[in-house]
Design a protein around this motif. Structure first.
Motif, PDB file in Angstrom:
ATOM      1  N   VAL A 183       2.232 -31.173 -34.624  1.00 31.30           N
ATOM      2  CA  VAL A 183       2.585 -32.318 -33.792  1.00 31.30           C
ATOM      3  C   VAL A 183       1.414 -32.572 -32.847  1.00 31.30           C
ATOM      4  CG1 VAL A 183       4.262 -33.325 -32.221  1.00 31.30           C
ATOM      5  CG2 VAL A 183       5.012 -31.642 -33.923  1.00 31.30           C
ATOM      6  N   GLU A 184       0.698 -33.655 -33.088  1.00 32.42           N
ATOM      7  CA  GLU A 184      -0.487 -33.985 -32.296  1.00 32.42           C
ATOM      8  C   GLU A 184      -1.450 -32.806 -32.230  1.00 32.42           C
ATOM      9  OE1 GLU A 184       0.929 -35.388 -28.557  1.00 32.42           O
ATOM     10  OE2 GLU A 184       1.583 -37.334 -29.360  1.00 32.42           O
ATOM     11  N   GLY A 185      -1.643 -32.168 -33.375  1.00 31.19           N
ATOM     12  CA  GLY A 185      -2.584 -31.066 -33.486  1.00 31.19           C
ATOM     13  C   GLY A 185      -2.061 -29.711 -33.057  1.00 31.19           C
ATOM     14  N   GLU A 186      -0.840 -29.655 -32.542  1.00 31.66           N
ATOM     15  CA  GLU A 186      -0.248 -28.388 -32.078  1.00 31.66           C
ATOM     16  C   GLU A 186       0.763 -27.885 -33.105  1.00 31.66           C
ATOM     17  OE1 GLU A 186       2.692 -26.774 -28.459  1.00 31.66           O
ATOM     18  OE2 GLU A 186       2.175 -28.904 -28.617  1.00 31.66           O
ATOM     19  N   ARG A 187       0.702 -26.591 -33.397  1.00 35.58           N
ATOM     20  CA  ARG A 187       1.687 -25.991 -34.296  1.00 35.58           C
ATOM     21  C   ARG A 187       2.958 -25.684 -33.510  1.00 35.58           C
ATOM     22  NH1 ARG A 187      -1.512 -22.262 -38.709  1.00 35.58           N
ATOM     23  NH2 ARG A 187       0.612 -21.652 -39.211  1.00 35.58           N
ATOM     24  N   VAL A 188       4.061 -26.259 -33.977  1.00 35.71           N
ATOM     25  CA  VAL A 188       5.341 -26.152 -33.274  1.00 35.71           C
ATOM     26  C   VAL A 188       6.385 -25.652 -34.258  1.00 35.71           C
ATOM     27  CG1 VAL A 188       7.107 -27.420 -31.985  1.00 35.71           C
ATOM     28  CG2 VAL A 188       4.697 -28.078 -31.786  1.00 35.71           C
ATOM     29  N   PRO A 189       7.253 -24.681 -33.874  1.00 33.29           N
ATOM     30  CA  PRO A 189       8.342 -24.278 -34.769  1.00 33.29           C
ATOM     31  C   PRO A 189       9.129 -25.497 -35.251  1.00 33.29           C
ATOM     32  CG  PRO A 189       8.234 -22.811 -32.886  1.00 33.29           C
ATOM     33  CD  PRO A 189       7.267 -23.921 -32.606  1.00 33.29           C
ATOM     34  N   ALA A 190       9.464 -25.487 -36.541  1.00 32.21           N
ATOM     35  CA  ALA A 190      10.052 -26.677 -37.148  1.00 32.21           C
ATOM     36  C   ALA A 190      11.311 -27.132 -36.431  1.00 32.21           C
ATOM     37  CB  ALA A 190      10.349 -26.402 -38.621  1.00 32.21           C
ATOM     38  N   ALA A 191      12.202 -26.206 -36.114  1.00 31.22           N
ATOM     39  CA  ALA A 191      13.460 -26.584 -35.458  1.00 31.22           C
ATOM     40  C   ALA A 191      13.193 -27.268 -34.124  1.00 31.22           C
ATOM     41  CB  ALA A 191      14.347 -25.358 -35.275  1.00 31.22           C
ATOM     42  N   GLU A 192      12.231 -26.732 -33.373  1.00 27.28           N
ATOM     43  CA  GLU A 192      11.894 -27.315 -32.077  1.00 27.28           C
ATOM     44  C   GLU A 192      11.271 -28.701 -32.238  1.00 27.28           C
ATOM     45  OE1 GLU A 192       8.720 -26.504 -28.444  1.00 27.28           O
ATOM     46  OE2 GLU A 192       9.396 -24.801 -29.667  1.00 27.28           O
ATOM     47  N   ALA A 193      10.373 -28.837 -33.213  1.00 26.76           N
ATOM     48  CA  ALA A 193       9.719 -30.131 -33.431  1.00 26.76           C
ATOM     49  C   ALA A 193      10.723 -31.205 -33.827  1.00 26.76           C
ATOM     50  CB  ALA A 193       8.648 -29.991 -34.507  1.00 26.76           C
ATOM     51  N   LEU A 194      11.708 -30.838 -34.642  1.00 24.79           N
ATOM     52  CA  LEU A 194      12.725 -31.803 -35.045  1.00 24.79           C
ATOM     53  C   LEU A 194      13.556 -32.253 -33.842  1.00 24.79           C
ATOM     54  CD1 LEU A 194      13.870 -30.228 -38.434  1.00 24.79           C
ATOM     55  CD2 LEU A 194      12.506 -32.301 -38.120  1.00 24.79           C
ATOM     56  N   VAL A 195      13.891 -31.316 -32.965  1.00 30.14           N
ATOM     57  CA  VAL A 195      14.638 -31.679 -31.765  1.00 30.14           C
ATOM     58  C   VAL A 195      13.828 -32.651 -30.909  1.00 30.14           C
ATOM     59  CG1 VAL A 195      15.546 -30.794 -29.577  1.00 30.14           C
ATOM     60  CG2 VAL A 195      16.033 -29.584 -31.714  1.00 30.14           C
ATOM     61  N   ARG A 196      12.551 -32.336 -30.721  1.00 29.42           N
ATOM     62  CA  ARG A 196      11.680 -33.226 -29.939  1.00 29.42           C
ATOM     63  C   ARG A 196      11.644 -34.635 -30.525  1.00 29.42           C
ATOM     64  NH1 ARG A 196       5.900 -30.268 -28.887  1.00 29.42           N
ATOM     65  NH2 ARG A 196       6.636 -28.215 -28.148  1.00 29.42           N
ATOM     66  N   ALA A 197      11.703 -34.718 -31.843  1.00 24.61           N
ATOM     67  CA  ALA A 197      11.628 -36.011 -32.519  1.00 24.61           C
ATOM     68  C   ALA A 197      12.993 -36.656 -32.719  1.00 24.61           C
ATOM     69  CB  ALA A 197      10.936 -35.836 -33.872  1.00 24.61           C
ATOM     70  N   SER A 198      14.030 -36.037 -32.143  1.00 26.97           N
ATOM     71  CA  SER A 198      15.413 -36.540 -32.259  1.00 26.97           C
ATOM     72  C   SER A 198      15.877 -36.587 -33.713  1.00 26.97           C
ATOM     73  CB  SER A 198      15.527 -37.937 -31.621  1.00 26.97           C
ATOM     74  OG  SER A 198      15.182 -37.894 -30.250  1.00 26.97           O
ATOM     75  N   LEU A 199      15.494 -35.571 -34.463  1.00 31.50           N
ATOM     76  CA  LEU A 199      15.926 -35.440 -35.848  1.00 31.50           C
ATOM     77  C   LEU A 199      16.750 -34.170 -36.011  1.00 31.50           C
ATOM     78  CD1 LEU A 199      12.636 -36.416 -37.746  1.00 31.50           C
ATOM     79  CD2 LEU A 199      14.697 -37.809 -37.536  1.00 31.50           C
ATOM     80  N   VAL A 200      17.781 -34.244 -36.846  1.00 38.71           N
ATOM     81  CA  VAL A 200      18.614 -33.092 -37.163  1.00 38.71           C
ATOM     82  C   VAL A 200      18.094 -32.485 -38.463  1.00 38.71           C
ATOM     83  CG1 VAL A 200      20.951 -32.320 -37.735  1.00 38.71           C
ATOM     84  CG2 VAL A 200      20.600 -34.129 -36.025  1.00 38.71           C
ATOM     85  N   PRO A 201      17.915 -31.157 -38.544  1.00 40.31           N
ATOM     86  CA  PRO A 201      17.428 -30.559 -39.789  1.00 40.31           C
ATOM     87  C   PRO A 201      18.220 -31.053 -40.997  1.00 40.31           C
ATOM     88  CG  PRO A 201      17.516 -28.900 -38.070  1.00 40.31           C
ATOM     89  CD  PRO A 201      18.143 -30.137 -37.502  1.00 40.31           C
ATOM     90  N   LEU A 202      17.509 -31.312 -42.066  1.00 33.05           N
ATOM     91  CA  LEU A 202      18.110 -31.884 -43.264  1.00 33.05           C
ATOM     92  C   LEU A 202      18.967 -30.856 -43.992  1.00 33.05           C
ATOM     93  CD1 LEU A 202      18.055 -34.451 -45.111  1.00 33.05           C
ATOM     94  CD2 LEU A 202      16.176 -33.334 -46.344  1.00 33.05           C
ATOM     95  N   GLU A 203      20.133 -31.274 -44.445  1.00 28.13           N
ATOM     96  CA  GLU A 203      20.953 -30.465 -45.344  1.00 28.13           C
ATOM     97  C   GLU A 203      20.764 -31.011 -46.752  1.00 28.13           C
ATOM     98  OE1 GLU A 203      25.000 -30.087 -44.189  1.00 28.13           O
ATOM     99  OE2 GLU A 203      24.532 -29.469 -42.134  1.00 28.13           O
ATOM    100  N   LEU A 204      20.265 -30.161 -47.613  1.00 28.90           N
ATOM    101  CA  LEU A 204      19.899 -30.611 -48.955  1.00 28.90           C
ATOM    102  C   LEU A 204      21.116 -30.784 -49.839  1.00 28.90           C
ATOM    103  CD1 LEU A 204      16.854 -28.230 -49.455  1.00 28.90           C
ATOM    104  CD2 LEU A 204      16.772 -30.678 -48.940  1.00 28.90           C
TER     105      LEU A 204
END
Length: 511
Positions: A163-184
């Motif tokens: 995210v903007e060049g920073e490595r962020v844990p996926a769960a945290e990055a999704l929260v920041r982006a207002s996205l809920v982890p995908l259920e396949l």
């Protein structure tokens, strides 16, 4: 401004723009095909028959039937188990291109994913979430499983995003982006993992860099010819018309345009006893033209691959069928990557020979090692050694990857393409080539500086001015590394082609 991608009909110029950072979105017209594919998967499941990847295990475990209650877990498990990549993370621009390629493939409706899954990927791209993907782990058949699994893992909240060049844990990055982890849903894990998009993205990145370096090398080759007071007679169109190779004809034409009106070149006609120039000058149309033809052939293959569907099984909504095949096998990409590698290698090899010619007073007629005071100063002596080292490194890397294979998945996947590392090596090779061409730019510019009172052609004078705005003429020896770095920046940026007049130079990937 956002590019609109029509799945199955995206030109190379659009993929290049995405690699360079352009925003993109899928054509909304693809929604119907995606929805139809998802409904077909539901209908196939309702029939109850075993269908690979939908209600069975994977690879060697394809004969294991999975119960309906475990289908969601099956898709999650395949993502987690296949996210087994190692090594450094791939560059963000290549991963962004990989995401766009995967979206365009899924959007053709033959993969059986749901519309909301494609919308989730579009939201990732729009909000700047780039999955962190390790470079190593794919053998280029059953698709790029490990790299694409890392992309899919981030989508379900496991792993990392850039995210903007920073490595962020996926769960945290999704929260920041207002996205809920995908259920396949059924088939979706496999659809995301299966395909050649990692290999293709790496190959395209290499192709784009190769085109830029090729055009720069045409410019520096013309400048070297002027520096050595070489003849332009070998570029006469009648010579190349007799041989008929398109690339050779276009390369010779470009060299004529680049050198037209050069007073340095004209001085060759007066009092010069040389009958023929070395091959590195005289055979530029033949070598560079062959490289151009090869790069164009690879570009055609990659354009087709980028617009294709390469996962398995494929869903045919009109007949409600899931057909297993082998579109995931990346042999076309492997061959294309090998072709690009060969071209990169030969472009650099020829450029290095021109550098060696320029520093040798017996061949160039210029001061030894292009320094006004040889002996006290070493001039370009070690810069040529550096070019030789880089060329040899590229020679070692140019060995075809596609001739290798190693069985995987308990011999179920018994022939693989090795497209992934064949494509991955291209960007480092292109970086080596950019440095070689940069050294030639410095050497050729220095050589022309010795022809006091004589101007090069208008096109090459613009190139010399661009060079001198960044790097002054070398008088006394100085710390050389910054000069090479500045010149390499001109090569990589396309500034040489722009200064010379890009319209006069052949293109590979289109406008």
């Amino acid at each position: 401004m956002s590019l609109t991608l029509i799945p199955g009909a995206v030109p190379l110029s659009a993929w290049r723009a995405i690699h360079a950072g352009a925003a993109f979105a899928l054509d909304p017209a693809c929604a119907d095909a995606v929805a139809a594919g998802a409904k077909a998967v539901e209908a196939i499941l309702a029939k109850g028959a075993p269908v690979y990847g939908i209600n069975t295990g994977f690879g060697k475990l394809a004969s294991v039937r999975i119960e309906a209650a475990d289908l969601a877990r099956l898709q999650r498990n395949i993502v987690l188990s296949h996210a087994a990549g190692v090594g450094e993370a791939m560059p963000a621009d290549t991963l962004r291109l990989m995401l766009a390629l995967k979206m365009a493939s899924l959007a053709q409706g033959a993969s059986g994913i749901r519309p909301q899954t494609l919308a989730f990927m579009a939201a990732m791209a729009e909000r700047g979430l780039i999955p962190v993907v390790p470079a190593q782990g794919s053998v280029g058949a059953s698709g790029d499983l490990a790299p694409l699994a890392h992309m899919a893992a981030a989508m379900i909240g496991v792993g990392e995003f850039l995210v903007e060049g920073e490595r962020v844990p996926a769960a945290e990055a999704l929260v920041r982006a207002s996205l809920v982890p995908l259920e396949l849903g059924p088939k979706e894990g496999l659809a995301l993992l299966n395909g050649t998009q990692f290999s293709t993205a790496c190959a395209l990145a290499g192709l784009f860099a190769a085109e830029t370096a090729f055009r720069a090398a045409l410019v520096t080759g013309a400048l070297s010819t002027d520096a050595a007071r070489g003849s332009d007679a070998p570029f006469d169109p009648r010579i190349h018309a007799l041989r008929r190779h398109r690339g050779q004809i276009e390369t010779a034409a470009a060299l004529r345009v680049l050198m037209a009106g050069s007073a340095i070149r004209a001085s060759h006609l007066v009092g010069d006893e040389r009958v023929q120039d070395p091959y590195c000058l005289r055979c530029q149309p033949q070598v560079m033209g062959a490289a151009l033809d090869l790069l164009r052939q690879a570009a055609g293959t990659l354009e087709i691959e980028a617009n294709g569907v390469s996962d398995n099984p494929l869903i045919f909504a009109d007949t409600v069928e899931a057909l297993s095949g082998g579109n995931f096998h990346a042999e076309p990409v492997a061959f294309a990557a090998d072709q690009i590698a060969l071209a990169l290698c030969e472009i650099g090899s020829l450029a290095e020979r021109r550098i060696a010619m320029l520093v040798d007073p017996a061949l160039s007629g210029l001061p030894a090692f292009l320094t006004p005071s040889p002996g006290l100063n070493s001039g370009f002596m070690i810069a040529q050694v550096t070019a030789a080292a880089l060329v040899s490194e590229n020679k070692q890397r140019a060995y075809p990857a596609s001739v290798d294979s190693i069985p995987t998945s308990a011999n179920q996947e018994d022939h693989v393409s090795m497209a992934a590392h064949g494509a991955r090596r291209l960007s480092p090779m292109a970086e080596n080539l950019a440095a070689v061409v940069a050294i030639e730019l410095l050497a050729a510019g220095q050589g022309c500086d010795f022809h006091v009172g004589l101007a090069s052609s208008p096109a090459l004078e613009r190139v010399r001015a661009r060079l001198r705005a960044a790097v002054p003429t070398l008088g006394e020896d100085r710390y050389f590394h910054p000069d090479i770095a500045a010149a390499a920046g001109l090569v990589r940026s396309g500034a040489l082609a722009e200064a010379a007049g890009a319209d006069a130079l052949p293109s590979i990937c289109g406008d």
